[in-house]
Design an enzyme around this catalytic site. Sequence first.
Site, mmCIF file in Angstrom:
data_model
loop_
_atom_site.group_PDB
_atom_site.id
_atom_site.type_symbol
_atom_site.label_atom_id
_atom_site.label_comp_id
_atom_site.label_asym_id
_atom_site.label_seq_id
_atom_site.Cartn_x
_atom_site.Cartn_y
_atom_site.Cartn_z
ATOM 1 N N LYS A 175 14.925 -4.263 3.906
ATOM 2 C CA LYS A 175 14.884 -3.443 2.812
ATOM 3 C C LYS A 175 14.514 -1.999 3.283
ATOM 4 O O LYS A 175 13.379 -2.153 3.990
ATOM 5 C CB LYS A 175 14.090 -3.875 1.819
ATOM 6 C CG LYS A 175 14.165 -3.088 0.624
ATOM 7 C CD LYS A 175 12.815 -3.347 -0.635
ATOM 8 C CE LYS A 175 11.721 -2.730 -0.003
ATOM 9 N NZ LYS A 175 11.767 -0.989 0.155
ATOM 10 N N PRO A 177 13.636 2.464 2.783
ATOM 11 C CA PRO A 177 12.873 3.014 2.015
ATOM 12 C C PRO A 177 13.897 3.761 0.884
ATOM 13 O O PRO A 177 14.579 4.472 1.113
ATOM 14 C CB PRO A 177 12.507 4.235 2.730
ATOM 15 C CG PRO A 177 13.433 4.421 4.025
ATOM 16 C CD PRO A 177 13.978 3.013 4.213
ATOM 17 N N SER A 229 1.756 1.138 4.409
ATOM 18 C CA SER A 229 0.245 1.307 4.165
ATOM 19 C C SER A 229 -0.489 -0.235 4.531
ATOM 20 O O SER A 229 0.174 -1.224 4.354
ATOM 21 C CB SER A 229 0.085 1.872 2.796
ATOM 22 O OG SER A 229 0.634 0.719 1.754
ATOM 23 N N GLU A 250 2.843 -3.142 11.009
ATOM 24 C CA GLU A 250 2.645 -1.842 11.561
ATOM 25 C C GLU A 250 2.101 -1.097 10.522
ATOM 26 O O GLU A 250 2.745 -0.499 9.783
ATOM 27 C CB GLU A 250 3.894 -1.207 12.215
ATOM 28 C CG GLU A 250 4.585 -1.826 13.376
ATOM 29 C CD GLU A 250 3.569 -1.689 14.791
ATOM 30 O OE1 GLU A 250 2.744 -1.018 14.825
ATOM 31 O OE2 GLU A 250 3.926 -2.436 15.674
ATOM 32 N N LEU A 251 0.646 -0.988 10.299
ATOM 33 C CA LEU A 251 0.230 -0.385 9.173
ATOM 34 C C LEU A 251 -0.415 1.104 9.457
ATOM 35 O O LEU A 251 -0.132 1.440 10.712
ATOM 36 C CB LEU A 251 -0.766 -1.273 8.610
ATOM 37 C CG LEU A 251 -0.273 -2.642 8.475
ATOM 38 C CD1 LEU A 251 -1.206 -3.660 7.843
ATOM 39 C CD2 LEU A 251 0.992 -2.669 7.442
ATOM 40 N N CYS A 284 1.799 7.788 11.036
ATOM 41 C CA CYS A 284 0.844 6.649 10.869
ATOM 42 C C CYS A 284 0.072 7.045 12.348
ATOM 43 O O CYS A 284 -1.318 6.834 12.256
ATOM 44 C CB CYS A 284 1.504 5.229 11.167
ATOM 45 S SG CYS A 284 2.491 4.909 12.393
ATOM 46 N N GLU A 458 5.840 -3.414 18.999
ATOM 47 C CA GLU A 458 7.016 -3.081 18.839
ATOM 48 C C GLU A 458 7.234 -2.226 20.125
ATOM 49 O O GLU A 458 6.360 -1.344 20.346
ATOM 50 C CB GLU A 458 7.441 -2.331 17.467
ATOM 51 C CG GLU A 458 7.432 -3.068 16.501
ATOM 52 C CD GLU A 458 7.886 -2.412 15.065
ATOM 53 O OE1 GLU A 458 8.125 -1.360 15.104
ATOM 54 O OE2 GLU A 458 8.275 -3.297 14.115
HETATM 55 P P1 NAD Z 1 3.291 2.505 -0.455
HETATM 56 O O1 NAD Z 1 2.047 1.802 0.264
HETATM 57 O O2 NAD Z 1 3.613 2.407 -1.877
HETATM 58 O O3 NAD Z 1 4.577 2.426 0.281
HETATM 59 C C1 NAD Z 1 4.707 2.630 1.862
HETATM 60 C C2 NAD Z 1 5.969 1.818 2.398
HETATM 61 O O4 NAD Z 1 6.043 0.298 1.888
HETATM 62 C C3 NAD Z 1 7.297 2.416 1.404
HETATM 63 O O5 NAD Z 1 8.453 2.292 2.067
HETATM 64 C C4 NAD Z 1 7.516 1.340 0.123
HETATM 65 O O6 NAD Z 1 8.652 1.218 -0.242
HETATM 66 C C5 NAD Z 1 7.016 0.276 0.900
HETATM 67 N N1 NAD Z 1 6.502 -0.775 0.123
HETATM 68 C C6 NAD Z 1 5.513 -0.678 -1.023
HETATM 69 N N2 NAD Z 1 5.161 -1.813 -1.736
HETATM 70 C C7 NAD Z 1 5.850 -2.691 -1.010
HETATM 71 C C8 NAD Z 1 5.987 -4.045 -1.443
HETATM 72 N N3 NAD Z 1 5.409 -4.773 -2.215
HETATM 73 N N4 NAD Z 1 6.743 -4.856 -0.516
HETATM 74 C C9 NAD Z 1 7.696 -4.305 0.417
HETATM 75 N N5 NAD Z 1 7.487 -2.787 0.541
HETATM 76 C C10 NAD Z 1 6.738 -2.142 -0.012
HETATM 77 O O7 NAD Z 1 3.092 4.096 -0.114
HETATM 78 P P2 NAD Z 1 3.912 5.304 -0.295
HETATM 79 O O8 NAD Z 1 3.413 6.274 -1.550
HETATM 80 O O9 NAD Z 1 5.480 5.165 -0.095
HETATM 81 O O10 NAD Z 1 3.177 5.933 1.110
HETATM 82 C C11 NAD Z 1 1.901 6.301 1.233
HETATM 83 C C12 NAD Z 1 1.237 5.636 2.129
HETATM 84 O O11 NAD Z 1 2.021 4.642 2.956
HETATM 85 C C13 NAD Z 1 0.403 6.545 3.124
HETATM 86 O O12 NAD Z 1 -0.683 6.912 2.891
HETATM 87 C C14 NAD Z 1 0.442 5.695 4.461
HETATM 88 O O13 NAD Z 1 -0.775 5.053 4.631
HETATM 89 C C15 NAD Z 1 1.350 4.565 4.274
HETATM 90 N N6 NAD Z 1 2.671 4.627 4.950
HETATM 91 C C16 NAD Z 1 2.273 4.335 6.417
HETATM 92 C C17 NAD Z 1 3.696 4.287 7.160
HETATM 93 C C18 NAD Z 1 3.566 3.855 8.653
HETATM 94 O O14 NAD Z 1 4.191 4.324 9.599
HETATM 95 N N7 NAD Z 1 2.554 2.945 9.068
HETATM 96 C C19 NAD Z 1 4.850 4.664 6.739
HETATM 97 C C20 NAD Z 1 5.011 5.406 5.496
HETATM 98 C C21 NAD Z 1 3.911 5.374 4.678
#
Ligand code: NAD
Length: 476
Positions: A175, A177, A229, A250-251, A284, A458
Amino acid sequence: MMYQDLALYIDGEFVSGGGRREQDVINPATQEVLGKLPHATTADLDRALAAAQRAFESWKKTSPLERSGILRRVAELTRTRAREIGRDITLDQGKPLAEAIGEVTICAEHAEWHAEECRRIYGRVIPPRNPAVRQIVVREPIGVCAAFTPWNFPFNQAIRKIVAAIGAGCTLILKGPEDSPSAVVALARLFHDAGLPPGVLNIVWGVPGEISTYLIESPIVRKISFTGSVPVGKQLAALAGAHMKRVTMELGGHSPVIVFDDADIEPAAEMLARFKLRNAGQVCVSPTRFYVQEKAYDKFLARFTEVIGSIKVGNGLDDGTQMGPLAHERRIASMEQFLDNASQRGGKVVAGGSRIGDKGFFFAPTVVTELPDDSMLMTEEPFGPVAPVTRFKDTEEVLRRANSLPFGLASYVFTNSLKTAHQVSNGLEAGMVNINHFGMALSETPFGGIKDSGIGSEGGQETFDGYLVTKFITQV
Ligand code: NAD
């Protein structure tokens, strides 16, 4: 404007329409609707699970050479299509075109690395206690995997999981984004055109929590990989644990940057300012907490602020743009929350500090000083173009402060002392330490965090570890 046709990819077919729920995909620079993304129904998810399960029976028996050949073709096609895929990433994610094309191009190397490494998934022979016995260890693909990838590097994060899973002989349901989906649909087309058999890779879209729960709870799925996240990662890891499934996580992080008095201060400040604003800080491993030693502080801050203030913000498709909009409106709200807290906690904004205009999700590159260590910006990952800068006295103090958070992803150190470099790289609690340099996320190097920042790596020779199980065979 032309934009990728969006679809699900299940059992080798691209599917859309059919009365499925659809979601608007928004251009973050203009807020125009670029396309409609179909959400998977429960029947679609069941079909993807069945296809991945069926395909696993034959895919796990393919020779590494055959899997390698497909990955090499993916690498070639990736290079050929990098421009058009990159343009669509700029449209739905916002980063400048050169960054978007660069993201895609470098991923050809990930496909090539996995094409090479998958031919070296070796077992071993263990000398027996009794000479009549033979003891062999083999490593086998774990089975059907489910992966969830984010919007900040939509092509890179997804391809790293796909090539690791299928290179190991697993099949996969991914899945991507929903905010920035074009890169993942383009990936499905690349693998399809490279001759990947139906069912080995399946792409679904929908409400993230609903899809992940459904897939993680399915007895067909054996392994979960997530990039995103920390709170969501913990939630998914807990669910996976309840069903005894392997995870790669990978958080997020909150990467400390430590600049010592003896470093080359101005070049470091300039390099860090540009690196900080790559992908508008939505990375990240972005440098996010700047600790500068007392004597170097003023010089560092002056040059850092000057470069941050000179960065040209605009539509990623426009010539000369160095930083695009934030990827979606949630990030603007988050930046405003960080800055509200900073002003309540006595922070001083020395560059930027607010949204730019009211059309598109643009936010000014921002530097904040004088914040206490327990303020929001110093303790939570900003994931945007905001940099808190603070002073420190000595190595022991800065190590304690750098290690005080629950995260442990990337870290950066600037010094010309070998002794300090050695001491700090040993002392930092981080999955990756960069000294006078930024050299992560290459295909041949392991990428991953410790503490709350994740589980597993990874890339590098560790890349297949999460996708393989160990079997011990003994015989007389
Ligand atoms: P978010 O935590 O809602 O989402 C982050 C990602 O996780 C998105 O792609 C979302 O579709 C997915 N996601 C969310 N809930 C999910 C679930 N229950 N099951 C599966 N996937 C799920 O936050 P956001 O507003 O999209 O992004 C903000 C935060 O996310 C940032 O503060 C950052 O910490 C984190 N983030 C980290 C990375 C990384 O590369 N580690 C990448 C993107 C976002």
